[in-house]
Design a protein around this motif. Sequence first.
Motif, PDB file in Angstrom:
ATOM      1  N   GLU A  60       0.807  -1.220   0.000  1.00 28.72           N
ATOM      2  CA  GLU A  60       0.000   0.000   0.000  1.00 28.72           C
ATOM      3  C   GLU A  60       0.840   1.270   0.000  1.00 28.72           C
ATOM      4  O   GLU A  60       0.333   2.366  -0.279  1.00 28.72           O
ATOM      5  CB  GLU A  60      -0.959   0.017   1.201  1.00 28.72           C
ATOM      6  CG  GLU A  60      -0.283  -0.008   2.559  1.00 28.72           C
ATOM      7  CD  GLU A  60      -0.026  -1.418   3.074  1.00 28.72           C
ATOM      8  OE1 GLU A  60       0.174  -1.569   4.288  1.00 28.72           O
ATOM      9  OE2 GLU A  60      -0.032  -2.372   2.252  1.00 28.72           O
ATOM     10  N   ASN A  61       2.145   1.144   0.306  1.00 30.89           N
ATOM     11  CA  ASN A  61       3.025   2.320   0.321  1.00 30.89           C
ATOM     12  C   ASN A  61       3.851   2.481  -0.950  1.00 30.89           C
ATOM     13  O   ASN A  61       4.690   3.383  -1.037  1.00 30.89           O
ATOM     14  CB  ASN A  61       3.958   2.258   1.526  1.00 30.89           C
ATOM     15  CG  ASN A  61       3.217   2.453   2.842  1.00 30.89           C
ATOM     16  OD1 ASN A  61       2.090   2.935   2.852  1.00 30.89           O
ATOM     17  ND2 ASN A  61       3.830   2.068   3.938  1.00 30.89           N
ATOM     18  N   VAL A  62       3.636   1.607  -1.925  1.00 30.11           N
ATOM     19  CA  VAL A  62       4.322   1.757  -3.214  1.00 30.11           C
ATOM     20  C   VAL A  62       3.965   3.133  -3.782  1.00 30.11           C
ATOM     21  O   VAL A  62       2.792   3.513  -3.819  1.00 30.11           O
ATOM     22  CB  VAL A  62       3.904   0.637  -4.187  1.00 30.11           C
ATOM     23  CG1 VAL A  62       4.376   0.939  -5.604  1.00 30.11           C
ATOM     24  CG2 VAL A  62       4.473  -0.699  -3.714  1.00 30.11           C
ATOM     25  N   PRO A  63       4.971   3.903  -4.204  1.00 30.72           N
ATOM     26  CA  PRO A  63       4.715   5.304  -4.600  1.00 30.72           C
ATOM     27  C   PRO A  63       4.079   5.465  -5.981  1.00 30.72           C
ATOM     28  O   PRO A  63       4.622   6.123  -6.870  1.00 30.72           O
ATOM     29  CB  PRO A  63       6.111   5.927  -4.546  1.00 30.72           C
ATOM     30  CG  PRO A  63       7.031   4.800  -4.858  1.00 30.72           C
ATOM     31  CD  PRO A  63       6.414   3.582  -4.235  1.00 30.72           C
ATOM     32  N   ILE A  64       2.928   4.848  -6.152  1.00 37.69           N
ATOM     33  CA  ILE A  64       2.120   5.036  -7.362  1.00 37.69           C
ATOM     34  C   ILE A  64       0.718   5.403  -6.898  1.00 37.69           C
ATOM     35  O   ILE A  64       0.020   4.585  -6.295  1.00 37.69           O
ATOM     36  CB  ILE A  64       2.065   3.760  -8.230  1.00 37.69           C
ATOM     37  CG1 ILE A  64       3.471   3.295  -8.617  1.00 37.69           C
ATOM     38  CG2 ILE A  64       1.230   4.015  -9.487  1.00 37.69           C
ATOM     39  CD1 ILE A  64       3.499   1.977  -9.379  1.00 37.69           C
ATOM     40  N   GLY A  65       0.323   6.628  -7.150  1.00 39.11           N
ATOM     41  CA  GLY A  65      -1.003   7.069  -6.746  1.00 39.11           C
ATOM     42  C   GLY A  65      -1.998   6.920  -7.879  1.00 39.11           C
ATOM     43  O   GLY A  65      -1.848   6.055  -8.749  1.00 39.11           O
ATOM     44  N   HIS A  66      -3.013   7.742  -7.884  1.00 39.40           N
ATOM     45  CA  HIS A  66      -3.951   7.729  -9.005  1.00 39.40           C
ATOM     46  C   HIS A  66      -4.536   9.113  -9.222  1.00 39.40           C
ATOM     47  O   HIS A  66      -4.734   9.877  -8.275  1.00 39.40           O
ATOM     48  CB  HIS A  66      -5.077   6.713  -8.777  1.00 39.40           C
ATOM     49  CG  HIS A  66      -6.189   7.219  -7.902  1.00 39.40           C
ATOM     50  ND1 HIS A  66      -6.144   7.145  -6.538  1.00 39.40           N
ATOM     51  CD2 HIS A  66      -7.370   7.831  -8.211  1.00 39.40           C
ATOM     52  CE1 HIS A  66      -7.246   7.673  -6.026  1.00 39.40           C
ATOM     53  NE2 HIS A  66      -8.010   8.102  -7.018  1.00 39.40           N
ATOM     54  N   ILE A  67      -4.749   9.438 -10.477  1.00 34.90           N
ATOM     55  CA  ILE A  67      -5.534  10.597 -10.892  1.00 34.90           C
ATOM     56  C   ILE A  67      -6.509  10.066 -11.934  1.00 34.90           C
ATOM     57  O   ILE A  67      -6.104   9.656 -13.024  1.00 34.90           O
ATOM     58  CB  ILE A  67      -4.653  11.722 -11.473  1.00 34.90           C
ATOM     59  CG1 ILE A  67      -3.746  12.310 -10.383  1.00 34.90           C
ATOM     60  CG2 ILE A  67      -5.529  12.816 -12.097  1.00 34.90           C
ATOM     61  CD1 ILE A  67      -2.785  13.379 -10.869  1.00 34.90           C
ATOM     62  N   THR A  68      -7.776  10.018 -11.572  1.00 35.59           N
ATOM     63  CA  THR A  68      -8.766   9.399 -12.451  1.00 35.59           C
ATOM     64  C   THR A  68      -8.951  10.229 -13.719  1.00 35.59           C
ATOM     65  O   THR A  68      -9.073  11.449 -13.671  1.00 35.59           O
ATOM     66  CB  THR A  68     -10.106   9.250 -11.715  1.00 35.59           C
ATOM     67  OG1 THR A  68      -9.897   8.460 -10.540  1.00 35.59           O
ATOM     68  CG2 THR A  68     -11.138   8.565 -12.592  1.00 35.59           C
ATOM     69  N   ASN A  69      -8.988   9.534 -14.834  1.00 34.55           N
ATOM     70  CA  ASN A  69      -9.162  10.192 -16.126  1.00 34.55           C
ATOM     71  C   ASN A  69     -10.487  10.945 -16.190  1.00 34.55           C
ATOM     72  O   ASN A  69     -11.479  10.564 -15.561  1.00 34.55           O
ATOM     73  CB  ASN A  69      -9.126   9.175 -17.262  1.00 34.55           C
ATOM     74  CG  ASN A  69      -7.730   8.746 -17.632  1.00 34.55           C
ATOM     75  OD1 ASN A  69      -6.749   9.387 -17.242  1.00 34.55           O
ATOM     76  ND2 ASN A  69      -7.616   7.671 -18.392  1.00 34.55           N
ATOM     77  N   GLY A  70     -10.492  11.989 -16.993  1.00 34.45           N
ATOM     78  CA  GLY A  70     -11.712  12.715 -17.320  1.00 34.45           C
ATOM     79  C   GLY A  70     -11.704  13.032 -18.799  1.00 34.45           C
ATOM     80  O   GLY A  70     -10.694  12.846 -19.479  1.00 34.45           O
ATOM     81  N   VAL A  71     -12.822  13.499 -19.318  1.00 36.40           N
ATOM     82  CA  VAL A  71     -12.923  13.777 -20.750  1.00 36.40           C
ATOM     83  C   VAL A  71     -13.206  15.252 -20.980  1.00 36.40           C
ATOM     84  O   VAL A  71     -13.807  15.928 -20.136  1.00 36.40           O
ATOM     85  CB  VAL A  71     -14.016  12.912 -21.415  1.00 36.40           C
ATOM     86  CG1 VAL A  71     -13.670  11.438 -21.283  1.00 36.40           C
ATOM     87  CG2 VAL A  71     -15.396  13.185 -20.813  1.00 36.40           C
TER      88      VAL A  71
END
Length: 710
Positions: free
Chosen positions: A392-403
């Motif tokens: 859970e601490n792996v440094p890959i986050g998320h930014i959800t795509n949008g259109v």
Amino acid sequence: MVGQTNLLDKLKELARNLWWCWQANAIDLFRELDPILWREVDHNPVEFLQRLPADQLEKRAAEMALDSRIDSAFRRLSEYLKDADSWGSIHATILRARPVAYFSAEFGLHESLPIYSGGLGVLAGDHLKSASDLGIPLIGVGLLYNQGYFRQSLDANGWQQESYLNTDVEKLPIEPAVAADGSPLRVAVETTNGTLHAKVWRVEVGRTTLLLLDANVPENNESDRQLTARLYGGDARTRIRQELLLGVGGVRAIRAFGIRPSVLHLNEGHSAFAVLEKIRELMEETGLPFGEVLRDVAQMTVFTTHTPVAAGHDRFPPQLVEEHLGRIREALNLSYDDFMGLGRVYPHDLNELFTMTVLALKLSRYANGVSALHGVVSRRMWHPLYANLPEENVPIGHITNGVHVQTWIAPQVARLFNRHLGIDWAKRQRYAETWTAIDKVDDGELNETQQILKARLIHFVRSRLAAQAKKRGEPDATVERFANVLDQNTLTIGFARRFATYKRAGLVLQDIDRMVDIIRNAEKPIQFVFAGKAHPEDRMGKELIQYIVKNAWDSRFRNNIVFVEDYDMNVARHLVQGVDVWLNNPRRPQEASGTSGEKAVLNGALNFSILDGWWAEAYDGANGFAIGHGTTHASIQVQDERDHASLLEVLTTKVVPTFYDRDAEGLPRKWLAMQKHAFRTLAWKFNADRMVMDYVKRSYLPAAGGVACL
């Protein structure tokens, strides 16, 4: 005649900036000058104006009183380009002197510039457009594919056929890029067995600029001139040379263009070589060793991964990497083994291939997936790179795509929003409160708008199918039948995407005998519109297309299932704007995002989807329909069977009954309430303005040395 020459000059300037392609009024100008020619040139305004006779322009402008409208559109573009009152002018001032450099192997901006294949490219195009609207200083970097992605047609057996057409650059909205010293912009990239050369073209996308590298120049041998001919074509050697040109050549093009970016944004791993070139450049400039410069360059690098499927990540054998990166490796003062280790999860495993995603993760400090679930999948997939950390601490986050809303929304829906949300709703689209007024829209008005869009889709599909049948040499009776398929009052479900097997295009038709009864129900029928391409080397994907097409041609379904050839942004636009339901049933959790469903939402379609990608964080029980419960099974066969059963259950017990539940006025009140709820809960969140703002706050500002605004 002087006045008309001035009008032509203004139209040409409009055509040369792709701002026009998300402005309904500007699009209408070109269409109304000559609707038939506009269709013939596939909505390409540059070619359109080249072929439009001057006397016809003069006549039509007078007949349609277009002079003032052309002046207005030209003035709006000028004001847009000069507007200093933007979100970025307040929140991203640090990027003004040193903008973001956004690298992508493809950009889907409009069908008239065919340098994209699917979702990754369209996402990149939407990113540029929203960066422009928000006033974010950003420059795109890509490749100019002379033949683009393939054109698709079906033979008499329903088998996909590919054809490639050479693009005439004189008919594209591009111009040669000029270096800071005023000379034509050229780049060269040295390899151990020769030098690659490229010309650089410039595309204006509103307030953003896109640089495209083109290897079709006399300095290259014939093989290298074909490097940028096709998107995702050729073998591993072709691919690594394309990616060398994109990454290393791209950084050199930006430098020659006179820009020193403060952020490198890698849209997928294809462009990861850009970071190596930036390190080499700064080592030469500062005299510092690799390790120290790596620390600084990694700090300015943002990496977005889009691929939750292991096979989708580019991997190259060491000898191919050394052949193409050997010169850079030497300039970085790295040994062969140390350099190869940069692209390996296990640096000392000599049998491991060099992986572009691994390189990008090691050379960036800001990494993200494109949905919340995809972030989880990515942390799990790449946990071995960070074995000393909990998953859970792996440094890959998320930014959800949008259109990009203005690109994908139908003009009829935009006008409805203008009336009820306020004329400036598009500038406020990212705020939840903007959408609360949707509840006040009259049900009859919303329903009428949807009916207009469905009629437009049906007309488009009939025209395309009839043309396809003629091209195959079908009998007149067959052509006539295709010209009358689909029904205005029937529940219409759309499915369109790349035909990779994990997307399971044929899942809904798995039990074909049962589907006969469901689809051909006398009181509550269903009709499906399919579209999509399989990669030329993907036989299983082609077999899926053939399976659907043969069912579409089956006498039991021929008026209720259709397949539209040659899926592109134009086909996508008609589908997401005209269907009642958008179907998406990938094998969870292999769909990174799935932005087509977000486009459909903006036009009033309800999503009917596996809880994967964006839908896993969007579905609330009342804004669409869910297939399954968000669980997976170790057995693919079991998972497919369960999802198929759930799909049919939800379709027959929820989707169909809700759509056909009409009151005395013939209005589907429950359906319309769900549509309004979908607008209110989804439109503000899953748009590209919100997405780009998230990148600015979470990645660009901290990468550029500014303050993160989390």
